[in-house]
Motif scaffolding. Structure first.
Motif, mmCIF file in Angstrom:
data_model
loop_
_atom_site.group_PDB
_atom_site.id
_atom_site.type_symbol
_atom_site.label_atom_id
_atom_site.label_comp_id
_atom_site.label_asym_id
_atom_site.label_seq_id
_atom_site.Cartn_x
_atom_site.Cartn_y
_atom_site.Cartn_z
ATOM 1 N N SER A 65 38.870 31.346 20.954
ATOM 2 C CA SER A 65 37.841 30.860 22.284
ATOM 3 C C SER A 65 37.323 32.491 21.549
ATOM 4 N N VAL A 66 35.879 33.087 22.006
ATOM 5 C CA VAL A 66 34.939 34.277 22.470
ATOM 6 C C VAL A 66 34.358 34.446 23.844
ATOM 7 N N PHE A 67 34.798 33.549 24.577
ATOM 8 C CA PHE A 67 34.224 34.153 25.864
ATOM 9 C C PHE A 67 36.211 33.184 26.839
ATOM 10 N N GLN A 68 35.850 34.470 27.893
ATOM 11 C CA GLN A 68 37.153 34.064 29.236
ATOM 12 C C GLN A 68 36.420 33.568 30.197
ATOM 13 N N GLN A 69 36.810 32.915 31.384
ATOM 14 C CA GLN A 69 36.879 32.879 32.246
ATOM 15 C C GLN A 69 37.860 32.772 33.313
ATOM 16 N N THR A 70 37.944 33.987 34.123
ATOM 17 C CA THR A 70 39.211 33.970 35.160
ATOM 18 C C THR A 70 38.707 33.902 36.656
ATOM 19 N N ILE A 71 39.382 32.250 36.644
ATOM 20 C CA ILE A 71 38.935 32.365 38.307
ATOM 21 C C ILE A 71 39.978 33.020 39.096
ATOM 22 N N SER A 72 40.445 34.208 40.195
ATOM 23 C CA SER A 72 41.241 34.542 40.953
ATOM 24 C C SER A 72 41.410 33.827 42.593
ATOM 25 N N LEU A 73 41.284 32.783 42.685
ATOM 26 C CA LEU A 73 41.023 32.566 44.393
ATOM 27 C C LEU A 73 42.568 33.294 45.007
ATOM 28 N N TYR A 74 42.309 34.050 46.846
ATOM 29 C CA TYR A 74 43.316 34.091 46.927
ATOM 30 C C TYR A 74 42.792 33.947 48.794
ATOM 31 N N ALA A 75 43.980 33.707 49.289
ATOM 32 C CA ALA A 75 43.955 33.875 51.079
ATOM 33 C C ALA A 75 43.041 35.614 51.294
ATOM 34 N N ASP A 76 42.782 35.938 52.428
ATOM 35 C CA ASP A 76 41.928 36.656 52.746
ATOM 36 C C ASP A 76 43.316 37.377 53.741
ATOM 37 N N SER A 77 43.262 38.707 54.964
ATOM 38 C CA SER A 77 43.964 38.180 55.564
ATOM 39 C C SER A 77 43.892 37.049 56.963
ATOM 40 N N ASP A 78 42.453 36.909 56.899
ATOM 41 C CA ASP A 78 42.526 35.570 58.098
ATOM 42 C C ASP A 78 42.612 34.742 57.023
ATOM 43 N N PRO A 79 43.625 33.951 57.243
ATOM 44 C CA PRO A 79 43.678 32.328 56.667
ATOM 45 C C PRO A 79 42.841 30.970 56.356
ATOM 46 N N ALA A 80 41.705 31.593 57.478
ATOM 47 C CA ALA A 80 40.799 30.527 57.190
ATOM 48 C C ALA A 80 39.382 31.372 56.233
ATOM 49 N N LEU A 81 39.667 32.670 55.623
ATOM 50 C CA LEU A 81 39.188 32.628 54.202
ATOM 51 C C LEU A 81 39.790 32.964 53.264
ATOM 52 N N ILE A 82 39.132 31.888 52.553
ATOM 53 C CA ILE A 82 39.708 32.068 51.295
ATOM 54 C C ILE A 82 38.749 33.212 50.270
ATOM 55 N N THR A 83 39.392 34.065 49.225
ATOM 56 C CA THR A 83 37.879 34.398 48.011
ATOM 57 C C THR A 83 38.565 34.349 47.082
ATOM 58 N N CYS A 84 36.654 34.711 46.083
ATOM 59 C CA CYS A 84 37.086 34.039 44.950
ATOM 60 C C CYS A 84 37.034 34.589 44.312
ATOM 61 N N HIS A 85 37.255 35.380 43.023
ATOM 62 C CA HIS A 85 36.958 36.370 41.920
ATOM 63 C C HIS A 85 36.651 35.816 41.093
ATOM 64 N N ILE A 86 35.549 36.092 40.221
ATOM 65 C CA ILE A 86 35.271 34.685 39.300
ATOM 66 C C ILE A 86 34.498 35.977 38.037
ATOM 67 N N VAL A 87 35.766 36.305 36.782
ATOM 68 C CA VAL A 87 34.802 37.231 35.196
ATOM 69 C C VAL A 87 34.998 36.828 34.050
ATOM 70 N N ILE A 88 33.539 36.896 33.680
ATOM 71 C CA ILE A 88 33.604 35.685 32.457
ATOM 72 C C ILE A 88 33.475 37.311 31.507
ATOM 73 N N SER A 89 34.390 37.244 31.077
ATOM 74 C CA SER A 89 34.652 38.625 29.557
ATOM 75 C C SER A 89 35.030 38.032 27.819
ATOM 76 N N GLU A 90 34.693 38.211 27.126
ATOM 77 C CA GLU A 90 34.626 39.097 26.468
ATOM 78 C C GLU A 90 36.031 38.545 26.043
ATOM 79 N N PHE A 91 36.933 37.635 25.100
ATOM 80 C CA PHE A 91 38.145 36.989 24.946
ATOM 81 C C PHE A 91 38.679 37.794 24.057
#
Length: 158
Positions: free
Chosen positions: A113-139
């Motif tokens: 592969s040449v590129f990689q997408q990493t998606i991190s999902l995690y709950a914040d201090s409030d359980p009703a909030l979910i944060t998604c961190h999306i990173v596209i990088s060179e592999f």
């Protein structure tokens, strides 16, 4: 005869200087063309990365932050595309691999592969909030091309 040899020598010297000038101009032009090609390639990768991150964020919202649904929608076919790894109770990570044309690859072919997408999902201090961190990088180098953070207020399920 001596005068004729002098004229020939001057002519050859002038010819050598002209060739030197044109070779320097050609070298500068080649450097500019290579640099413009590299800028164009980076621009194409950035545009594809932005589009990919936006699509991923829309899928994140559409699935209400469900990592399993996201993994199935982000996969590039029946048996290829995504590797989902659960980190803990309130966090998970999805990783996708792409070719130089941003075609999805099977995780078994990640080495090519040449590129990689990493998606991190995690709950914040409030359980009703979910944060998604999306990173596209060179592999190979790990250089980040584009990154996007988004937060979802999780709707209650009927």
């Amino acid at each position: 005869m001596n005068n004729n040899a002098r004229k020939t020598g001057l002519f050859l010297m002038e010819l050598i200087i002209a060739i030197l000038f044109f070779s320097l101009a050609a070298a500068i032009c080649i450097q500019l063309f290579v640099k413009s090609h590299m800028i164009s390639e980076r621009s194409i990768a950035l545009n594809h990365s932005i589009l990919l991150a936006q699509n991923t964020a829309e899928i994140f919202y559409a699935t209400n932050g469900d990592p399993e649904k996201m993994a199935s929608l982000l996969g590039c076919g029946e048996s290829s595309g995504t590797a989902a790894v659960a980190d803990s109770d309130n966090a998970s990570t999805l990783t996708l691999f792409y070719t130089d044309k941003f075609d999805c690859l099977d995780p078994a072919e990640a080495a090519s592969s040449v590129f990689q997408q990493t998606i991190s999902l995690y709950a914040d201090s409030d359980p009703a909030l979910i944060t998604c961190h999306i990173v596209i990088s060179e592999f190979s180098s790990g250089d980040v091309i584009y990154s996007l953070d988004t937060t979802l207020f999780q709707r209650s399920r009927p």
